[in-house]
Write a protein that holds these residues in place. Structure first.
Motif, PDB file in Angstrom:
ATOM      1  N   GLU A 320     -71.636 -43.243 -59.391  1.00 47.54           N
ATOM      2  CA  GLU A 320     -71.469 -43.861 -60.420  1.00 47.54           C
ATOM      3  C   GLU A 320     -70.732 -41.958 -60.854  1.00 47.54           C
ATOM      4  O   GLU A 320     -69.224 -42.672 -61.855  1.00 47.54           O
ATOM      5  CB  GLU A 320     -73.470 -43.279 -61.352  1.00 47.54           C
ATOM      6  N   LEU A 321     -70.912 -40.962 -60.957  1.00 45.26           N
ATOM      7  CA  LEU A 321     -70.448 -40.088 -61.098  1.00 45.26           C
ATOM      8  C   LEU A 321     -69.197 -39.703 -60.696  1.00 45.26           C
ATOM      9  O   LEU A 321     -67.785 -39.589 -61.659  1.00 45.26           O
ATOM     10  CB  LEU A 321     -71.254 -38.198 -61.141  1.00 45.26           C
ATOM     11  N   ARG A 322     -68.856 -40.180 -59.670  1.00 44.44           N
ATOM     12  CA  ARG A 322     -67.084 -40.399 -58.889  1.00 44.44           C
ATOM     13  C   ARG A 322     -67.148 -41.049 -59.138  1.00 44.44           C
ATOM     14  O   ARG A 322     -65.346 -40.616 -59.748  1.00 44.44           O
ATOM     15  CB  ARG A 322     -67.815 -40.726 -57.242  1.00 44.44           C
ATOM     16  N   LYS A 323     -67.411 -42.241 -59.783  1.00 42.11           N
ATOM     17  CA  LYS A 323     -66.578 -43.010 -60.618  1.00 42.11           C
ATOM     18  C   LYS A 323     -65.974 -43.315 -61.575  1.00 42.11           C
ATOM     19  O   LYS A 323     -64.946 -43.050 -62.364  1.00 42.11           O
ATOM     20  CB  LYS A 323     -67.626 -44.561 -60.795  1.00 42.11           C
ATOM     21  N   GLU A 324     -66.946 -42.523 -62.737  1.00 40.08           N
ATOM     22  CA  GLU A 324     -67.302 -41.561 -63.995  1.00 40.08           C
ATOM     23  C   GLU A 324     -65.392 -40.345 -63.820  1.00 40.08           C
ATOM     24  O   GLU A 324     -64.841 -40.731 -64.643  1.00 40.08           O
ATOM     25  CB  GLU A 324     -68.191 -40.726 -64.464  1.00 40.08           C
ATOM     26  N   LEU A 325     -65.677 -39.599 -62.819  1.00 40.06           N
ATOM     27  CA  LEU A 325     -64.672 -38.647 -62.639  1.00 40.06           C
ATOM     28  C   LEU A 325     -63.322 -39.005 -62.436  1.00 40.06           C
ATOM     29  O   LEU A 325     -62.107 -38.514 -62.863  1.00 40.06           O
ATOM     30  CB  LEU A 325     -65.430 -38.000 -61.041  1.00 40.06           C
ATOM     31  N   ARG A 326     -63.493 -40.382 -61.120  1.00 38.85           N
ATOM     32  CA  ARG A 326     -61.974 -41.416 -60.870  1.00 38.85           C
ATOM     33  C   ARG A 326     -61.341 -41.250 -62.635  1.00 38.85           C
ATOM     34  O   ARG A 326     -60.340 -40.911 -63.202  1.00 38.85           O
ATOM     35  CB  ARG A 326     -62.484 -41.891 -60.440  1.00 38.85           C
ATOM     36  N   THR A 327     -62.535 -42.006 -63.893  1.00 36.45           N
ATOM     37  CA  THR A 327     -61.509 -42.324 -64.927  1.00 36.45           C
ATOM     38  C   THR A 327     -61.252 -41.745 -65.529  1.00 36.45           C
ATOM     39  O   THR A 327     -60.304 -42.006 -66.622  1.00 36.45           O
ATOM     40  CB  THR A 327     -62.442 -43.764 -65.399  1.00 36.45           C
ATOM     41  N   ARG A 328     -62.152 -40.719 -65.644  1.00 37.05           N
ATOM     42  CA  ARG A 328     -61.884 -39.401 -66.333  1.00 37.05           C
ATOM     43  C   ARG A 328     -60.303 -38.858 -65.987  1.00 37.05           C
ATOM     44  O   ARG A 328     -59.574 -38.430 -66.796  1.00 37.05           O
ATOM     45  CB  ARG A 328     -63.183 -38.227 -66.300  1.00 37.05           C
ATOM     46  N   GLU A 329     -60.388 -38.323 -64.726  1.00 36.03           N
ATOM     47  CA  GLU A 329     -58.921 -37.391 -64.745  1.00 36.03           C
ATOM     48  C   GLU A 329     -57.666 -38.937 -64.527  1.00 36.03           C
ATOM     49  O   GLU A 329     -57.604 -38.178 -64.415  1.00 36.03           O
ATOM     50  CB  GLU A 329     -59.314 -36.809 -62.921  1.00 36.03           C
ATOM     51  N   ALA A 330     -58.071 -40.100 -64.670  1.00 32.19           N
ATOM     52  CA  ALA A 330     -56.700 -40.152 -64.233  1.00 32.19           C
ATOM     53  C   ALA A 330     -56.599 -40.615 -65.849  1.00 32.19           C
ATOM     54  O   ALA A 330     -55.069 -40.883 -65.832  1.00 32.19           O
ATOM     55  CB  ALA A 330     -56.930 -42.132 -64.023  1.00 32.19           C
ATOM     56  N   ALA A 331     -57.196 -40.872 -66.965  1.00 34.78           N
ATOM     57  CA  ALA A 331     -56.937 -40.548 -67.782  1.00 34.78           C
ATOM     58  C   ALA A 331     -56.434 -39.576 -68.445  1.00 34.78           C
ATOM     59  O   ALA A 331     -55.295 -38.789 -69.444  1.00 34.78           O
ATOM     60  CB  ALA A 331     -58.102 -41.156 -68.746  1.00 34.78           C
ATOM     61  N   ALA A 332     -57.468 -38.459 -68.072  1.00 39.45           N
ATOM     62  CA  ALA A 332     -56.616 -37.230 -68.405  1.00 39.45           C
ATOM     63  C   ALA A 332     -55.440 -36.753 -67.465  1.00 39.45           C
ATOM     64  O   ALA A 332     -53.804 -36.285 -68.487  1.00 39.45           O
ATOM     65  CB  ALA A 332     -57.167 -35.622 -67.803  1.00 39.45           C
ATOM     66  N   ILE A 333     -54.648 -37.588 -66.264  1.00 37.67           N
ATOM     67  CA  ILE A 333     -53.185 -37.004 -65.588  1.00 37.67           C
ATOM     68  C   ILE A 333     -52.397 -38.097 -66.422  1.00 37.67           C
ATOM     69  O   ILE A 333     -51.188 -37.487 -67.331  1.00 37.67           O
ATOM     70  CB  ILE A 333     -53.441 -37.558 -64.653  1.00 37.67           C
ATOM     71  N   THR A 334     -53.028 -39.323 -66.981  1.00 43.01           N
ATOM     72  CA  THR A 334     -52.178 -39.565 -67.569  1.00 43.01           C
ATOM     73  C   THR A 334     -51.545 -38.963 -68.821  1.00 43.01           C
ATOM     74  O   THR A 334     -50.719 -39.438 -69.232  1.00 43.01           O
ATOM     75  CB  THR A 334     -52.630 -41.219 -68.679  1.00 43.01           C
ATOM     76  N   GLU A 335     -52.393 -38.867 -69.784  1.00 38.37           N
ATOM     77  CA  GLU A 335     -51.920 -38.599 -70.793  1.00 38.37           C
ATOM     78  C   GLU A 335     -51.368 -36.859 -70.487  1.00 38.37           C
ATOM     79  O   GLU A 335     -49.958 -37.133 -71.844  1.00 38.37           O
ATOM     80  CB  GLU A 335     -53.391 -37.943 -71.790  1.00 38.37           C
ATOM     81  N   VAL A 336     -51.307 -36.166 -69.940  1.00 40.16           N
ATOM     82  CA  VAL A 336     -50.945 -35.043 -69.468  1.00 40.16           C
ATOM     83  C   VAL A 336     -49.250 -35.116 -69.311  1.00 40.16           C
ATOM     84  O   VAL A 336     -48.060 -34.932 -69.561  1.00 40.16           O
ATOM     85  CB  VAL A 336     -51.582 -34.397 -68.553  1.00 40.16           C
TER      86      VAL A 336
END
Ligand SMILES: Nc1ncnc2c1ncn2[C@@H]1O[C@H](COP(=O)(O)OP(=O)(O)OP(=O)(O)O)[C@@H](O)[C@H]1O
Ligand SMILES: [Zn+2]
Ligand SMILES: [Zn+2]
Length: 910
Positions: A320-336
């Motif tokens: 679950e955490l890994r999934k969460e991490l992936r979406t969070r990271e993807a969102a952060a990368i997109t934002e940056v």
């Protein structure tokens, strides 16, 4: 003072508006008081006795009141009037249109023939829909007034905003311009032209930047202009170094940059702009870190946990955490990524499996590719597919991408996108930068003329720069005062190695010369970090490193390909090839030579066998250019000072010069040699006439060519000549031979008329003592001093025997009909390689004159000043005498020419 003027305009205008407003109010008041309502109605500004047709609620909660003519009158059409939408009106009761009778005010929203609709902010309750009648009067419109007043107040305090430039131009503080305003005001006109061209093109612009023309400067301006327009730019280059360079320059200009790529491969100064670094500082960073920590904790728990059920539970948690991490990271990368104005990566780093996959396909407006001529076209397509417009920068006259497969290369894989576009579209998509900021003009003009259609000019700041000028601690010596130095190894026997490995070539002799030149430069104070030694072959690079790297650790020794994109104050280039067949192999790639030459800022030395390399037309242009505009030396000069290569105790130079340099000596150059010869001879003769002078010393500053001439003249006149001192302090002393019993003058053989020297020999009154020695006596003397202990330079190193073989082979003078023995006393001609007696050994005498002159020309340094034998310009020489000498030589040259043409005939009579 800018603010002052806006301020005074605003305050003045506000006053005037106020006045105007008051006038308007006054007029309305006068109307209201003095003009009958009926008259106002006929002027169209008043409507009398209207009834309220309806009342409803409109936008923003305002009441919409519809006013109509009285119904029972039977007419439902309003008198003609000037009411229209937007008019401010007052609604009055029938008492008249006095302030006291005003019911409310509002704005007309609709005006038709039969009704006027008014929007009122605050309709009173007392409006009577059915029975009451009302008057409608147009009011002075203070909305406009209020808006104007507000605009003026804003204008007064305007500091930054979209209208800044406009205000500045409209108030005359700056000139209106139809061009874009450059952020870098230091751009030259070719760079400006390239920038506006790039901005105005719809799909593609190619910036052709020859060496040192500020390609990066231009590309940076283009990108900043795009950013100013709010565009998103993807910027790529073939190499990490080039990308980092752009990151640095854009970041300095305050652009929001983001560098993709493995942080380990980035320059330290660039790392803070890397995706990872920026992510670490983003808002999402702490949440992401938290999730990571939780994941770690769960992992640890999983390991320790024995209970199966618990284990499964933890496992689920981790996933679950890994999934969460992936979406969070993807969102952060997109934002940056989205926040950045310019995203930078290598061509391959711009692939869409990396971070760029989190951006929409049409995110970027432009793609900029630097070093485009050095990249495979296919690699350019990785970034190119992401934007609607591209800017390509580079120089297709430098080396193309390295390709291992010969077949692939020959079938077109090595053709870069830039080259292809230039070929297919030409000027319609290309702008060239033409001011270069690197090379001394003399270095540049060759590249300009032969590679860039003569279009380059040197910027004033570099045009004349030299090692000896401006570089701290560099002394002015010959080597540091010349931008171009050609050291010619032709005929010196410095052959290339016959390596088993056909691909790579070396030339140890050229390594010797390079070493000596580096020595001269560093001794003059040039720092070794400012020097590059460039060779086209890796084998030669290795040989050079073995020889030089220990003593000069900062000296950069590289192949041409390895030095592309770089520059150095001084460049020493060894061309390696030296063979009888005139093979140049690898050197035949013009772009390789172009790159090698154009790395140099202030000094370029080329060590090469001109005989071999000039078989190639392009290389010949370089040799010709250097001969014409630079200093030329023969490698002999270097080999002589090498103690173990010393060939002759008198230092008079090489005994063998089997192949003279390119024999393209101009009349002018021939004359220069002769003048020099003549001046030395004059000096010796003056010395001979002065009986008080025991000996004539030539200073050690004499160059080797002049030294050779001194020896020749002295020999010719039967004088003693001897070199004394060591190394740099070596000088020649000329003296009279010891007074021996007078003997009859022995003139060996009639001299060839073509020689042009016999005149001097037979000059009317030879000074006393001249030609008074017998050849045998001279021979004994000479032998005792070891004067004629010549051997073959080129062969000394390899086969000493070879040299003596030549000597042995000839027993008598090689001159036609001369029978003088040369067994004990003979001299080898450096040009025809034959032994001659002392009467015939001078090249001019036995027919090698032209070759000698051509050779001499190679040795004359660029200044071409007439030396009076001292190595320094002798100002004491009487100008009249000089002119006389010139005339004399001119006529002699003409005679020689005539005689050369009639030579065959004369031979017959001989
Ligand atoms: N308009 C200019 N005025 C003064 N100096 C300039 C100008 N343009 C470029 N230069 C100088 O020329 C040098 C090379 O410029 P720049 O770094 O932009 O080029 P590059 O792309 O690295 O090299 P090249 O032009 O060889 O491709 C720099 O030292 C820079 O300061
Ligand atoms: Zn000869
Ligand atoms: Zn002879």
């Amino acid at each position: 003072q800018c603010e002052m003027e806006v301020e005074s305009f605003v305050s003045k205008t506000l006053d005037l508006l106020q006045e105007e407003r008051e006038a308007e109010i006054e007029e309305t008041r006068l109307w209201q008081e003095n003009i009958s309502l009926k008259d106002l109605q006929s002027k169209g500004v008043c409507l009398l006795k209207l009834q309220i047709g309806s009342q409803s609620t409109g936008l923003y909660g305002r009441s919409l009141i519809v006013l109509e003519p009285r119904r029972h009158m039977g007419v439902s059409i309003l008198p003609s009037n000037n009411f229209g939408p937007g008019d401010i009106v007052g609604v009055y009761d029938l008492d008249g249109c006095k302030p006291s009778s005003q019911v409310c005010t509002g704005v007309v929203t609709r005006a038709s023939q039969s009704a006027i609709t008014v929007a009122c902010e605050d309709p009173p309750d007392r409006l009577n829909l059915d029975t009451e009648l009302y008057n409608l009067l147009k009011l002075a419109n203070d909305v406009t007034y209020k808006r104007m007043k507000k605009a003026l107040t804003t204008l007064n305090g305007y500091s930054s905003g979209p209208a800044s430039d406009l205000i500045s131009v409209l108030f005359g503080y700056s000139e209106p311009s139809c061009e874009l305003s450059f952020l870098n005001t230091g751009l030259d006109s070719s760079q400006r032209e390239a920038v506006s061209f790039a901005l105005s093109q719809r799909e593609v612009a190619v910036i052709h930047g020859p060496p040192g023309t500020g390609k990066t400067t231009t590309v940076v301006e283009i990108i900043l202009q795009a950013v100013k327009q709010g565009l998103k730019v993807l910027c790529c280059a073939g190499s990490n170094v080039a990308v980092d360079n752009l990151v640095e320059r854009l970041a300095k200009a305050k652009a929001r940059v983001l560098r993709l790529g493995h942080p380990a491969r980035l320059l330290e100064s660039i790392q803070k702009h890397s995706l990872d670094a920026v992510l670490a500082h983003s808002d999402n960073a702490s949440i992401i870190a938290d999730i990571r920590r939780d994941m770690d904790k769960a992992f640890m728990g999983m390991k320790k946990q024995r209970d199966k059920g618990e284990k499964i539970h933890l496992k689920r948690e981790v996933s679950e955490l890994r999934k969460e991490l992936r979406t969070r990271e993807a969102a952060a990368i997109t934002e940056v990524l989205k926040r950045a104005d310019v995203v930078l990566a290598t061509n391959t780093g711009a692939n869409d499996t990396g971070p760029l996959k989190s951006l929409p396909a049409d995110h970027f407006d432009w793609v900029v590719i630097d070093e485009c001529a050095q990249a495979l076209e296919s690699s350019c397509w990785i970034p190119l597919l992401r934007a609607r417009k591209c800017i390509l920068a580079g120089d297709y006259k430098q080396l193309p991408p390295t390709i291992k497969s010969q077949t692939a290369a020959s079938k077109g894989l090595s053709v870069s996108l830039m080259e292809r576009l230039v070929q297919n579209r030409g000027d319609s998509v290309v702008r060239m930068l033409t001011v270069q900021y690197r090379m001394n003009r003399d270095i540049m003009t060759w590249a300009s003329d032969h590679m860039y259609q003569g279009k380059l000019t040197a910027h004033g700041s570099v045009e004349k720069h030299l090692l000896s000028r401006d570089l701290p601690g560099v002394a002015s010596v010959e080597e540091t005062c010349t931008p171009l130095l050609l050291i010619d190894t032709a005929g010196c026997g410095l052959n290339e190695t016959e390596a088993t490995d056909e691909q790579s070539k070396g030339n140890p002799g050229e390594v010797d010369i390079v070493e000596l030149h580096i020595k001269a430069l560093t001794e003059a104070g040039v720092k070794s970090k400012d020097i590059a030694v460039i060779a086209p072959y890796n084998l030669q690079v290795d040989l050079l490193r073995q020889r030089l790297s220990t003593r000069h650790p900062d000296l950069e020794i590289k192949s041409v390909d390895g030095f592309q994109g770089r520059e150095k104050e001084a460049v020493v280039l060894t061309l390696v090839r030296s063979n009888r067949k005139g093979e140049v192999g690898f050197l035949a790639e013009d772009r390789r030579i172009n790159v090698a030459v154009t790395r140099a800022r202030r000094h370029l030395a080329v060590v090469c066998d001109t005989k071999t390399v000039t078989t190639h037309a392009f290389l010949k242009t370089l040799v010709d250019h250097m001969t014409q505009h630079g200093d030329v030396r023969t490698a002999f000069e270097y080999l002589q000072v090498e103690p173990n290569m010393h060939v002759c105790s008198c230092g008079s130079g090489p005994s063998t010069h089997s192949r003279p340099g390119p024999s393209t000596a101009t009349e002018d150059e021939q004359r220069r040699t002769l003048v020099q010869y003549q001046e030395i001879k004059d000096q010796v003769e003056r010395f001979l006439q002065d009986q008080d002078q025991a000996e004539l010393r030539f200073p050690s500053t004499l160059n080797s060519h002049d030294r050779l001439l001194v020896h020749q003249v002295a020999e010719e006149l039967g004088l003693n000549h001897e070199s004394q001192g060591e190394g740099k302090d070596r000088f020649i002393v000329v003296s009279r031979p010891p007074a021996e019993p007078h003997q009859a003058r022995e003139d060996p053989q009639p001299l060839q008329p073509a020689a042009g020297l016999e005149e001097e020999r037979n000059s009317p009154d030879p000074p006393g003592g001249l030609f008074s020695q017998s050849a045998t006596q001279m021979a004994k003397q000479a032998k005792a001093k070891g004067y004629f202990n010549f051997s073959l330079l080129g062969k000394t190193k390899k086969t000493k025997a070879g040299a003596s073989a030549v000597v042995k082979a000839e027993r008598v003078c090689s001159f036609v009909k001369c029978k003088t023995s040369v067994v004990h006393l003979g001299q080898l001609c450096s040009f025809c390689n034959r032994q001659y007696c002392l009467g015939h050994h001078i090249p001019e005498v036995h027919g090698c004159g032209d070759l000698a002159k051509a050779n001499a020309r190679m040795r004359i340094s660029k200044e071409g000043v007439l030396y009076a034998g001292s190595g320094l310009k002798d100002k004491s020489v009487d100008p009249n005498r000089k002119a006389y000498l010139h005339r004399k030589l001119d006529s002699r040259l003409k005679d020689m020419e005539k005689q050369r043409k009639t030579k065959p005939k004369e031979k017959e009579t001989n």
